[in-house]
Design an enzyme around this catalytic site. Sequence first.
Site: not given
Ligand code: IVH
Length: 672
Positions: A114, A116, A226, A314, A408, A411, A426, A431
């Site tokens: 999913e 993030k 989620y 990430k 300014c 002007c 200004c 101006c």
């Molecule tokens: S699952 C125990 N799914 O990321 C599992 N978290 O760095 C909990 N977050 O605290 C999180 N999108 O605030 C999950 N698709 C996603 C997410 C997600 C954003 C955030 C969430 C979590 C943080 C962790």
Amino acid sequence: MTEAQAREEISRITHELERHNRLYYVDAAPEITDREFDDLYRSLVTLETQFPALKSPNSPTQRVGGEPISGFAPVEHPARMMSLDNTYSEQELVEFYERLRKLLGISDIPVVIEPKIDGVAVSVIYENRELIRAATRGDGQTGDDITRNARTIRRLPLRLPADAPAGRFELRGEIFLPTAGFAKINKEREEEGEPLFMNPRNAAAGSLKQLDPRITARRPLDIIFYGIGLAADLELREQIELQDFFKKCRLPSGDKVWLASNLDQTLAAIRELDVLRHSLPYVTDGAVIKVNSLAAQAELGATSKAPRWAIAYKFEPEQAETRILSIDVQVGRTGALTPVANLEPVLISGSTVARATLHNQKEISERDIRVNDVVIIEKAGEIIPAVVKVLKEKRVGDLPVFVMPPECPICGSPVEKRGKLIKLFCPNPYCSAKIKRRVLHYASRGAMAIDGLGEQIVEQLVEADLVKTLPDLYRLELASLLKLDNFGDDKSSALLNEISKSKGSDIARFLFALGVPRVGATLARKLISHYGSVRKLGEASEPELMSIPGVKKVIAKGILDFFASPENQAMLAELETLGLPVNAEKAESAPADSTKAVLAGTTWVITGTLSQPREAFNDRILAAGGKVSSSISAATTYLLAGEKAGSKLAKANSLGVKVIDEAAFEEMLGVG
Ligand code: IVH
């Protein structure tokens, strides 16, 4: 009316309002006009005032905020809210997968991938199909009760449909600010000289931490679910089943999730998301990978901080190193002075960046940004690039500290501080920088759409003293234009013709073009549909204005100040004499039925950079009977694609969805 009758009526109106709320905010397919919605809403307010005991905490009237609160009560989470471990490379992700293989004793492990979302984690509890509590994570055991603020999120259902489970269950999700909403809030703050939010996450967190829910209500927050917390009775077996569960309960869930059955598919999904994320309406800094089987999740358990069955991956941040060549100070339409860095051009995720906003003196001083510094710049989503860090170790020699000019830069008027605002302004209404911005806005495509009145020509007209005010545009003469550089007979007459043609403009566009502070194209249309004419809007009182949904105090004040100003009154009188629609009334039967039907039965997706904000196109498609959706599927009829359209364009092509540009769109609506 008896109390019993009132109860029934309140219940009926509540259901109607929530349904229309959903049609508008979730399905983007409203069935009634804003005006009709407002009328219905007001009838509920009236009943609740007459029968205060019948007012539910989940009443649609609570979506606008209500009375301020004194603090956030601490609440215990039914199940611990955990965080996630991070990985930063495919190699680390492979190692995570290897660990799962060892622990579960199988080699192919189905996982869900999913986006993030970068926002604030929330726990939301429903019972008897009613929202009863929303809380932040806090330390994982105990969080803050933010129910009142959460209720203002338009896409968060306060009640679940009749076929949703009736028991008590806890869901997990993320409250966030979509990129466009974030940009809008910061632009407003910039214009008002208020400090800017660093990123959408801070803005979302700050919005939720407001003790006055009315402020939260004005921030375009959104939510995506989620996960589940405590949900004993839901009888789910797989993470992926949650998607259908959310849909059935009409709970907003991710636009895109993948189910991968092995490691290769997992890596492929992540690479796909890395491309797709640039076209998502919110900032995603990564992917979350979750073991699909809930039994396997339980078996894997958690460490003290994070589950073993999930991990965050990430993406590379979109940053680049470059040098500040110089700092310009720009003067905006309102006179606000903004320092802008000219950079050695660098490439960030496919586009060249040569400028970055430095916001204001405070920002510059706090980060000690100087001309010639080597800096790291970052570009998140569609947001204007910003300097995130100065590499002090790379500073050579003694660089002078940057200070905003006392005058300014255009002007020469001494600049002003306004109230508590950090920005400098200004004060000179004449101006030339302000005049140019004002005229450019007036002529822009979303406003009066005066062809040929671009940056360079406006510059010439203002520099030659031919245009000092908007009415001056309509007093231009052929003879004076011909004296300007590069102005021949044809070009000059064409320009005069275009300017004159704009007198027949639509009233809402005209109002937007006037540049009333904070009145965008969409609000202008709303105001005109409410008041009928610019003149009548100018006669409205503050409480009257504020009774229109979406009109907050600063907006109302901006409108009142605009019409109270003698210069603006004089300008409107002149424009009226010159034949512009100051007093003109909007035709009663809004869009005629024939226009309305033009797009009936079509579903649209909008992408890329267009001449006006997306909402403007959204509104027009809806007004013409079409539907708008955020993602492309085989059910999409048209993709309206602006410049720099990305993955949506590719997807449309692969699905054979017809792609049209703005010009073709205007033609379809009979405007082109
Ligand atoms: S699952 C125990 N799914 O990321 C599992 N978290 O760095 C909990 N977050 O605290 C999180 N999108 O605030 C999950 N698709 C996603 C997410 C997600 C954003 C955030 C969430 C979590 C943080 C962790």
